[in-house]
Design a protein around this motif. Structure first.
Motif, mmCIF file in Angstrom:
data_model
loop_
_atom_site.group_PDB
_atom_site.id
_atom_site.type_symbol
_atom_site.label_atom_id
_atom_site.label_comp_id
_atom_site.label_asym_id
_atom_site.label_seq_id
_atom_site.Cartn_x
_atom_site.Cartn_y
_atom_site.Cartn_z
ATOM 1 N N ALA A 5 4.228 -3.451 6.336
ATOM 2 C CA ALA A 5 2.862 -3.692 6.808
ATOM 3 C C ALA A 5 2.016 -4.342 5.712
ATOM 4 O O ALA A 5 1.161 -5.183 6.002
ATOM 5 N N VAL A 6 2.242 -3.982 4.470
ATOM 6 C CA VAL A 6 1.488 -4.584 3.363
ATOM 7 C C VAL A 6 1.836 -6.069 3.243
ATOM 8 O O VAL A 6 0.954 -6.905 3.021
ATOM 9 N N LEU A 37 -1.153 0.748 8.786
ATOM 10 C CA LEU A 37 -1.895 0.823 7.522
ATOM 11 C C LEU A 37 -3.127 1.716 7.631
ATOM 12 O O LEU A 37 -4.086 1.558 6.872
ATOM 13 N N TYR A 40 -5.449 2.841 4.601
ATOM 14 C CA TYR A 40 -5.268 1.904 3.487
ATOM 15 C C TYR A 40 -6.519 1.052 3.368
ATOM 16 O O TYR A 40 -6.820 0.250 4.252
ATOM 17 N N LEU A 43 -6.985 -2.820 4.257
ATOM 18 C CA LEU A 43 -7.012 -3.341 5.622
ATOM 19 C C LEU A 43 -8.449 -3.569 6.085
ATOM 20 O O LEU A 43 -8.797 -4.697 6.460
#
Length: 90
Positions: A5-6, A37, A40, A43
């Motif tokens: 996802a990063v 995410l 995080y 995002l």
């Protein structure tokens, strides 16, 4: 490169740089929907920056606030507070 996802968030930034913030925002919204995410801070920070570039200040400010809540370091919080102030006119 291992898919993650990063990596997808970084791709969204690259797409925004190459094709404009609207294209990047679409990818960021897909990531948000996936929940991959959640929690995080980068995002919502990315979302905020793209919204700022699209001249959508109210939405950008809301996203900066969310990123600020999630940021882990003082340096990140200072940066996000500056961006929030610029976006919200405070």
């Amino acid at each position: 490169m291992t898919p993650s996802a990063v990596v997808e968030l970084n791709r969204a930034v690259a797409v925004a740089m190459a094709y404009g913030p609207e294209a990047g925002l679409s990818l960021v919204e897909d990531l948000e929907s996936s929940g991959a995410l959640a929690g995080y801070h980068l995002l919502p920070a990315t979302r905020a920056d793209l919204l700022r570039r699209l001249d959508r200040p109210a939405e950008a400010a809301a996203a900066y606030r969310k990123a600020l809540e999630l940021a882990a370091t003082d340096a990140e919080r200072r940066y996000l507070k500056r961006r929030l102030a610029e976006t919200s006119g405070r």
